[in-house]
Scaffold this motif. Structure first.
Motif, PDB file in Angstrom:
ATOM      1  N   TYR A  26       0.936  -1.101  -0.145  1.00 22.55           N
ATOM      2  CA  TYR A  26       0.056  -0.007   0.009  1.00 22.55           C
ATOM      3  C   TYR A  26       0.947   1.161   0.121  1.00 22.55           C
ATOM      4  O   TYR A  26       2.395   1.308   0.229  1.00 22.55           O
ATOM      5  CB  TYR A  26      -0.815   0.063   1.058  1.00 22.55           C
ATOM      6  CG  TYR A  26      -0.207   0.100   2.451  1.00 22.55           C
ATOM      7  CD1 TYR A  26       0.197   1.362   3.308  1.00 22.55           C
ATOM      8  CD2 TYR A  26       0.124  -1.053   3.209  1.00 22.55           C
ATOM      9  CE1 TYR A  26       0.605   1.233   4.466  1.00 22.55           C
ATOM     10  CE2 TYR A  26       0.915  -0.966   4.635  1.00 22.55           C
ATOM     11  CZ  TYR A  26       1.244   0.133   4.915  1.00 22.55           C
ATOM     12  OH  TYR A  26       1.773  -0.029   6.244  1.00 22.55           O
ATOM     13  N   ARG A  27       0.182   2.423  -0.302  1.00 27.01           N
ATOM     14  CA  ARG A  27       0.964   3.696  -0.188  1.00 27.01           C
ATOM     15  C   ARG A  27       0.339   4.486   0.855  1.00 27.01           C
ATOM     16  O   ARG A  27      -0.775   4.242   1.159  1.00 27.01           O
ATOM     17  CB  ARG A  27       0.923   4.559  -1.520  1.00 27.01           C
ATOM     18  CG  ARG A  27      -0.339   4.586  -1.964  1.00 27.01           C
ATOM     19  CD  ARG A  27      -0.456   5.162  -3.428  1.00 27.01           C
ATOM     20  NE  ARG A  27      -0.217   6.692  -3.567  1.00 27.01           N
ATOM     21  CZ  ARG A  27      -0.190   7.399  -4.313  1.00 27.01           C
ATOM     22  NH1 ARG A  27      -0.211   6.767  -5.754  1.00 27.01           N
ATOM     23  NH2 ARG A  27      -0.272   8.661  -4.378  1.00 27.01           N
ATOM     24  N   ILE A  28       1.097   5.302   1.838  1.00 27.31           N
ATOM     25  CA  ILE A  28       0.495   6.202   2.545  1.00 27.31           C
ATOM     26  C   ILE A  28       1.192   7.734   2.351  1.00 27.31           C
ATOM     27  O   ILE A  28       2.148   7.630   2.162  1.00 27.31           O
ATOM     28  CB  ILE A  28       0.996   5.686   4.067  1.00 27.31           C
ATOM     29  CG1 ILE A  28       0.343   6.424   5.081  1.00 27.31           C
ATOM     30  CG2 ILE A  28       2.224   5.431   4.254  1.00 27.31           C
ATOM     31  CD1 ILE A  28       0.512   5.874   6.569  1.00 27.31           C
ATOM     32  N   PRO A  29       0.443   8.575   2.350  1.00 27.87           N
ATOM     33  CA  PRO A  29       0.601   9.947   2.050  1.00 27.87           C
ATOM     34  C   PRO A  29       1.787  10.483   3.297  1.00 27.87           C
ATOM     35  O   PRO A  29       1.484   9.960   4.394  1.00 27.87           O
ATOM     36  CB  PRO A  29      -0.608  10.889   2.248  1.00 27.87           C
ATOM     37  CG  PRO A  29      -1.890   9.893   2.173  1.00 27.87           C
ATOM     38  CD  PRO A  29      -1.101   8.457   2.513  1.00 27.87           C
ATOM     39  N   GLU A  30       2.690  11.227   2.894  1.00 28.80           N
ATOM     40  CA  GLU A  30       3.663  11.790   3.999  1.00 28.80           C
ATOM     41  C   GLU A  30       2.926  12.380   5.175  1.00 28.80           C
ATOM     42  O   GLU A  30       3.229  12.290   6.255  1.00 28.80           O
ATOM     43  CB  GLU A  30       4.796  12.827   3.048  1.00 28.80           C
ATOM     44  CG  GLU A  30       5.708  13.111   4.266  1.00 28.80           C
ATOM     45  CD  GLU A  30       6.928  13.890   3.738  1.00 28.80           C
ATOM     46  OE1 GLU A  30       7.586  14.563   4.271  1.00 28.80           O
ATOM     47  OE2 GLU A  30       6.810  14.170   2.421  1.00 28.80           O
ATOM     48  N   LEU A  42       9.573  15.499   8.804  1.00 31.59           N
ATOM     49  CA  LEU A  42      10.168  14.224   8.705  1.00 31.59           C
ATOM     50  C   LEU A  42      11.672  14.486   8.312  1.00 31.59           C
ATOM     51  O   LEU A  42      11.919  14.830   7.188  1.00 31.59           O
ATOM     52  CB  LEU A  42       9.548  13.033   7.826  1.00 31.59           C
ATOM     53  CG  LEU A  42       8.028  12.464   8.071  1.00 31.59           C
ATOM     54  CD1 LEU A  42       7.798  11.445   7.310  1.00 31.59           C
ATOM     55  CD2 LEU A  42       8.224  11.945   9.652  1.00 31.59           C
ATOM     56  N   TYR A  43      12.619  14.161   9.149  1.00 27.35           N
ATOM     57  CA  TYR A  43      14.011  14.344   8.949  1.00 27.35           C
ATOM     58  C   TYR A  43      14.545  13.421   8.268  1.00 27.35           C
ATOM     59  O   TYR A  43      13.878  12.343   8.513  1.00 27.35           O
ATOM     60  CB  TYR A  43      14.738  14.969  10.027  1.00 27.35           C
ATOM     61  CG  TYR A  43      13.985  16.256  10.751  1.00 27.35           C
ATOM     62  CD1 TYR A  43      14.470  17.464  10.001  1.00 27.35           C
ATOM     63  CD2 TYR A  43      12.990  16.475  11.642  1.00 27.35           C
ATOM     64  CE1 TYR A  43      13.868  18.705  10.486  1.00 27.35           C
ATOM     65  CE2 TYR A  43      12.461  17.661  11.966  1.00 27.35           C
ATOM     66  CZ  TYR A  43      13.133  18.902  11.263  1.00 27.35           C
ATOM     67  OH  TYR A  43      12.551  20.235  11.861  1.00 27.35           O
ATOM     68  N   PRO A  44      15.442  13.473   7.794  1.00 29.72           N
ATOM     69  CA  PRO A  44      16.143  12.308   6.949  1.00 29.72           C
ATOM     70  C   PRO A  44      16.569  11.056   8.185  1.00 29.72           C
ATOM     71  O   PRO A  44      16.523   9.800   7.952  1.00 29.72           O
ATOM     72  CB  PRO A  44      17.695  12.567   6.488  1.00 29.72           C
ATOM     73  CG  PRO A  44      17.363  14.048   6.176  1.00 29.72           C
ATOM     74  CD  PRO A  44      16.346  14.755   7.303  1.00 29.72           C
ATOM     75  N   GLU A  45      16.721  11.476   9.434  1.00 33.21           N
ATOM     76  CA  GLU A  45      17.092  10.663  10.594  1.00 33.21           C
ATOM     77  C   GLU A  45      15.737   9.700  10.804  1.00 33.21           C
ATOM     78  O   GLU A  45      15.789   8.601  10.959  1.00 33.21           O
ATOM     79  CB  GLU A  45      17.636  11.180  11.823  1.00 33.21           C
ATOM     80  CG  GLU A  45      18.742  12.159  11.748  1.00 33.21           C
ATOM     81  CD  GLU A  45      18.814  13.380  10.951  1.00 33.21           C
ATOM     82  OE1 GLU A  45      17.777  14.043  10.922  1.00 33.21           O
ATOM     83  OE2 GLU A  45      19.798  13.939  10.376  1.00 33.21           O
ATOM     84  N   ASP A  46      14.785  10.289  10.788  1.00 29.72           N
ATOM     85  CA  ASP A  46      13.265   9.982  10.864  1.00 29.72           C
ATOM     86  C   ASP A  46      13.042   8.773   9.874  1.00 29.72           C
ATOM     87  O   ASP A  46      12.586   7.637   9.839  1.00 29.72           O
ATOM     88  CB  ASP A  46      12.245  10.813  10.837  1.00 29.72           C
ATOM     89  CG  ASP A  46      12.295  11.873  11.931  1.00 29.72           C
ATOM     90  OD1 ASP A  46      12.562  11.142  12.918  1.00 29.72           O
ATOM     91  OD2 ASP A  46      12.163  13.039  11.702  1.00 29.72           O
ATOM     92  N   MET A  64       8.740   7.902  -1.917  1.00 34.04           N
ATOM     93  CA  MET A  64       8.334   8.588  -3.362  1.00 34.04           C
ATOM     94  C   MET A  64       8.107   9.968  -3.206  1.00 34.04           C
ATOM     95  O   MET A  64       7.393  10.537  -4.010  1.00 34.04           O
ATOM     96  CB  MET A  64       6.926   7.588  -3.866  1.00 34.04           C
ATOM     97  CG  MET A  64       7.303   6.043  -3.790  1.00 34.04           C
ATOM     98  SD  MET A  64       8.530   5.636  -5.029  1.00 34.04           S
ATOM     99  CE  MET A  64       7.520   5.897  -6.494  1.00 34.04           C
ATOM    100  N   ASP A  65       8.848  10.625  -2.388  1.00 35.50           N
ATOM    101  CA  ASP A  65       8.906  12.041  -2.101  1.00 35.50           C
ATOM    102  C   ASP A  65       7.288  12.445  -1.486  1.00 35.50           C
ATOM    103  O   ASP A  65       7.337  13.182  -0.374  1.00 35.50           O
ATOM    104  CB  ASP A  65       8.821  12.785  -3.588  1.00 35.50           C
ATOM    105  CG  ASP A  65      10.291  12.877  -4.071  1.00 35.50           C
ATOM    106  OD1 ASP A  65      11.261  12.846  -3.119  1.00 35.50           O
ATOM    107  OD2 ASP A  65      10.567  13.076  -5.294  1.00 35.50           O
ATOM    108  N   SER A  66       6.293  12.434  -2.026  1.00 29.41           N
ATOM    109  CA  SER A  66       4.820  12.902  -1.433  1.00 29.41           C
ATOM    110  C   SER A  66       4.407  11.670  -0.907  1.00 29.41           C
ATOM    111  O   SER A  66       3.297  12.240  -0.032  1.00 29.41           O
ATOM    112  CB  SER A  66       4.079  13.555  -2.641  1.00 29.41           C
ATOM    113  OG  SER A  66       3.681  12.785  -3.421  1.00 29.41           O
ATOM    114  N   PHE A  67       4.564  10.513  -1.072  1.00 28.46           N
ATOM    115  CA  PHE A  67       3.850   9.560  -0.272  1.00 28.46           C
ATOM    116  C   PHE A  67       4.979   8.317  -0.220  1.00 28.46           C
ATOM    117  O   PHE A  67       6.127   8.396  -0.675  1.00 28.46           O
ATOM    118  CB  PHE A  67       2.829   8.898  -0.973  1.00 28.46           C
ATOM    119  CG  PHE A  67       2.996   8.495  -2.438  1.00 28.46           C
ATOM    120  CD1 PHE A  67       3.563   6.999  -2.582  1.00 28.46           C
ATOM    121  CD2 PHE A  67       2.949   9.185  -3.615  1.00 28.46           C
ATOM    122  CE1 PHE A  67       3.466   6.467  -3.752  1.00 28.46           C
ATOM    123  CE2 PHE A  67       3.366   8.592  -4.835  1.00 28.46           C
ATOM    124  CZ  PHE A  67       3.398   7.400  -5.112  1.00 28.46           C
TER     125      PHE A  67
END
Length: 91
Positions: A26-30, A42-46, A64-67
């Motif tokens: 599945y996909r989930i939005p950011e 969301l930081y790179p560490e997260d 995928m950038d936005s999700f």
């Protein structure tokens, strides 16, 4: 939620029925993922920590950038492998 708690919930979602499918990738939005984690950003560490926590559970998190996409790591087992021969230039 912390990274491990979020990874556990994402793993649970993989087995749940929604979006017309009984279970699976599945996909989930950011935006929703940030809400789950109680973050404004969301930081790179997260992203790295969540990716690792999911991988330890046998899942892959694809940014995928936005999700994000969540898939079983087993999905990749039967992919064809690139060998040295395939990399050689053919004229």
């Amino acid at each position: 939620m912390q990274h491990d708690e979020t990874a556990e919930r994402l793993q649970q979602l993989y087995a749940e029925s929604f979006g017309g499918k009984a279970s699976g990738r599945y996909r989930i939005p950011e935006k929703l993922l940030k809400e789950m984690m109680g973050r404004k950003r969301l930081y790179p560490e997260d992203r790295i920590a969540l990716t690792r926590a999911l991988f330890e559970r046998g899942f892959v998190l694809i940014d995928m950038d936005s999700f994000f996409v969540v898939m079983s790591a087993n999905s990749f087992v039967n992919y064809r492998r690139v060998g040295k021969e395939a990399l050689e230039t053919k004229n």
